[in-house]
Design a protein around this motif. Structure first.
Motif, mmCIF file in Angstrom:
data_model
loop_
_atom_site.group_PDB
_atom_site.id
_atom_site.type_symbol
_atom_site.label_atom_id
_atom_site.label_comp_id
_atom_site.label_asym_id
_atom_site.label_seq_id
_atom_site.Cartn_x
_atom_site.Cartn_y
_atom_site.Cartn_z
ATOM 1 N N GLY A 14 0.817 -1.209 0.000
ATOM 2 C CA GLY A 14 0.000 0.000 0.000
ATOM 3 C C GLY A 14 0.846 1.253 0.000
ATOM 4 N N SER A 15 1.926 1.232 0.755
ATOM 5 C CA SER A 15 2.851 2.361 0.769
ATOM 6 C C SER A 15 3.456 2.584 -0.610
ATOM 7 C CB SER A 15 3.962 2.106 1.800
ATOM 8 O OG SER A 15 4.984 3.066 1.701
ATOM 9 N N ARG A 16 3.871 1.508 -1.271
ATOM 10 C CA ARG A 16 4.478 1.614 -2.603
ATOM 11 C C ARG A 16 3.544 2.272 -3.616
ATOM 12 N NH1 ARG A 16 5.521 -2.384 -5.912
ATOM 13 N NH2 ARG A 16 4.417 -4.078 -4.862
ATOM 14 N N VAL A 17 2.256 2.000 -3.476
ATOM 15 C CA VAL A 17 1.270 2.505 -4.435
ATOM 16 C C VAL A 17 1.050 4.007 -4.286
ATOM 17 C CG1 VAL A 17 -1.179 2.383 -5.065
ATOM 18 C CG2 VAL A 17 0.118 0.275 -4.707
ATOM 19 N N LEU A 18 1.208 4.518 -3.065
ATOM 20 C CA LEU A 18 0.971 5.939 -2.813
ATOM 21 C C LEU A 18 2.092 6.798 -3.400
ATOM 22 C CD1 LEU A 18 -0.300 5.636 0.857
ATOM 23 C CD2 LEU A 18 -1.667 6.170 -1.172
ATOM 24 N N GLU A 19 1.754 8.027 -3.751
ATOM 25 C CA GLU A 19 2.693 8.917 -4.439
ATOM 26 C C GLU A 19 2.944 10.183 -3.628
ATOM 27 O OE1 GLU A 19 0.915 9.691 -8.214
ATOM 28 O OE2 GLU A 19 0.568 7.563 -8.655
ATOM 29 N N ASP A 20 4.128 10.750 -3.817
ATOM 30 C CA ASP A 20 4.503 11.973 -3.118
ATOM 31 C C ASP A 20 3.667 13.152 -3.608
ATOM 32 O OD1 ASP A 20 5.921 13.501 -1.321
ATOM 33 O OD2 ASP A 20 7.683 13.735 -2.606
ATOM 34 N N ASN A 21 3.452 14.105 -2.711
ATOM 35 C CA ASN A 21 2.726 15.345 -3.033
ATOM 36 C C ASN A 21 1.317 15.085 -3.544
ATOM 37 O OD1 ASN A 21 5.005 16.946 -2.338
ATOM 38 N ND2 ASN A 21 5.896 16.536 -4.346
ATOM 39 N N THR A 22 0.657 14.093 -2.942
ATOM 40 C CA THR A 22 -0.744 13.818 -3.232
ATOM 41 C C THR A 22 -1.500 13.767 -1.904
ATOM 42 O OG1 THR A 22 -0.397 11.409 -3.190
ATOM 43 C CG2 THR A 22 -0.230 12.516 -5.340
ATOM 44 N N ILE A 23 -2.823 13.649 -1.991
ATOM 45 C CA ILE A 23 -3.679 13.558 -0.808
ATOM 46 C C ILE A 23 -4.381 12.207 -0.813
ATOM 47 C CG2 ILE A 23 -5.674 14.505 0.413
ATOM 48 C CD1 ILE A 23 -3.366 16.385 0.525
ATOM 49 N N VAL A 24 -4.321 11.488 0.308
ATOM 50 C CA VAL A 24 -5.001 10.203 0.444
ATOM 51 C C VAL A 24 -6.015 10.279 1.573
ATOM 52 C CG1 VAL A 24 -3.153 9.271 1.921
ATOM 53 C CG2 VAL A 24 -4.725 7.710 0.761
ATOM 54 N N PHE A 25 -7.212 9.799 1.295
ATOM 55 C CA PHE A 25 -8.297 9.725 2.282
ATOM 56 C C PHE A 25 -8.276 8.304 2.836
ATOM 57 C CE2 PHE A 25 -12.741 11.777 2.861
ATOM 58 C CZ PHE A 25 -12.863 11.260 4.132
ATOM 59 N N VAL A 26 -7.960 8.138 4.115
ATOM 60 C CA VAL A 26 -7.701 6.809 4.656
ATOM 61 C C VAL A 26 -8.839 6.282 5.519
ATOM 62 C CG1 VAL A 26 -5.209 7.141 4.651
ATOM 63 C CG2 VAL A 26 -6.503 7.699 6.711
ATOM 64 N N GLY A 27 -8.947 4.947 5.531
ATOM 65 C CA GLY A 27 -9.778 4.252 6.489
ATOM 66 C C GLY A 27 -8.907 3.771 7.645
ATOM 67 N N THR A 28 -9.529 3.191 8.657
ATOM 68 C CA THR A 28 -8.821 2.732 9.852
ATOM 69 C C THR A 28 -7.895 1.560 9.539
ATOM 70 O OG1 THR A 28 -10.592 3.467 11.325
ATOM 71 C CG2 THR A 28 -9.157 1.743 12.164
ATOM 72 N N GLY A 29 -6.781 1.473 10.261
ATOM 73 C CA GLY A 29 -5.926 0.303 10.203
ATOM 74 C C GLY A 29 -4.825 0.379 9.180
ATOM 75 N N LEU A 30 -4.761 -0.619 8.302
ATOM 76 C CA LEU A 30 -3.662 -0.737 7.349
ATOM 77 C C LEU A 30 -3.503 0.478 6.434
ATOM 78 C CD1 LEU A 30 -3.907 -4.523 6.383
ATOM 79 C CD2 LEU A 30 -2.303 -3.436 7.945
ATOM 80 N N PRO A 31 -4.588 1.134 5.985
ATOM 81 C CA PRO A 31 -4.388 2.343 5.178
ATOM 82 C C PRO A 31 -3.602 3.427 5.914
ATOM 83 C CG PRO A 31 -6.612 1.540 4.871
ATOM 84 C CD PRO A 31 -6.009 0.731 5.987
#
Length: 260
Positions: A14-31
């Motif tokens: 999940g970390s690998r998929v995320l990109e720098d200088n973006t915004i992520v809306f997360v759920g509880t736990g692993l996200p």
């Protein structure tokens, strides 16, 4: 290579998929764990939205145990409540939605409401949408975490909680009145999936070390597309595992769990 648990593999991927200088809306736990790891490694400019209201807090008091944990509010640049952060997504200010679910179909539609029976007389009742339905409808891309099992990767959902590509029609999301480009990645400990641009069907992109495409197909109930450039999933290094265990989830609330 260091040993790691299935949940550590999911968080790392999940970390690998995320990109720098973006915004992520997360759920509880692993996200949340995946997002913190991304901030500590390749994406220091990643901003996190929590459902209860905080935008881009500084998580210096430890990992929030839920999206409403007061630690998620520490030094946030925006803190106006649930309705306001969902308004931000409707304005297009969230690049990723990071959600989970109980069932998913080949078009990335997700069920987290019930399984078996009917809505009023369900055999198994799940927690429901929370904010996931709105997140999948309004954020630009959806990242979905799910256990890899035939009963979860199904031909037909018992209920559509979070919209994906609907029936696969090219203009389905537009006609449904939702925003964003739709499902982007599906993460499990054994495989990473994406979606074919032409058909909008789920496609196998990466397999865990020691697994093959045929191994993954046996755990999916629908006809799965396989990338012509199928890769092996990257494994967490000793440094990644140290960050996950000591910085992201030092008490093991989520990473120390066992697969059922």
């Amino acid at each position: 290579m260091a040993e790691y648990t299935p949940f550590e593999m999911i968080a790392y991927t999940g970390s690998r998929v995320l990109e720098d200088n973006t915004i992520v809306f997360v759920g509880t736990g692993l996200p949340i764990i995946a997002s913190i790891h991304a901030q500590l490694t390749h994406a220091p400019g990643l901003g996190i939205i929590f459902e209860a209201g905080p935008l881009t807090p500084v998580l210096e008091m430890g990992m929030p145990l839920s999206v409403g944990d007061t630690r998620a509010c520490r030094k946030a640049c925006y803190l106006k409540g649930l309705s306001s952060v969902f308004e931000l997504t409707q304005r297009g200010h969230a690049d990723f939605a990071f959600i989970g679910g109980a069932q998913i179909d080949m078009y990335g539609n997700v069920n987290s409401t019930f399984e078996g029976g009917t809505y009023t007389k369900a055999q198994t009742r799940f927690p429901g949408s929370g904010g996931a339905g709105a997140m999948a409808a309004n954020c630009e891309k959806s990242i979905i975490i799910m256990a890899l099992e035939p009963r979860r990767f199904v031909n037909q959902l018992d209920f559509v909680t979070s919209i994906g590509f609907g029936d696969g029609a090219e203009n389905y999301r537009e006609k449904a009145g939702v925003m964003g480009s739709g499902p982007y990645r599906v993460i499990t400990n054994e495989a990473l999936f994406g979606f074919d641009e032409g058909t909008r069907r789920m496609m196998l992109l990466e397999v865990a070390p020691g697994r093959t495409a045929d191994d993954i197909k046996k755990k999916v109930s629908f006809d799965l597309l396989v990338s012509s450039d199928l890769k092996e999933m990257a494994q967490p290094t000793e440094k990644d595992l140290r960050l996950l265990r000591e910085e992201c989830d030092p008490d093991g609330f989520f990473l120390a769990r066992k697969l059922k």
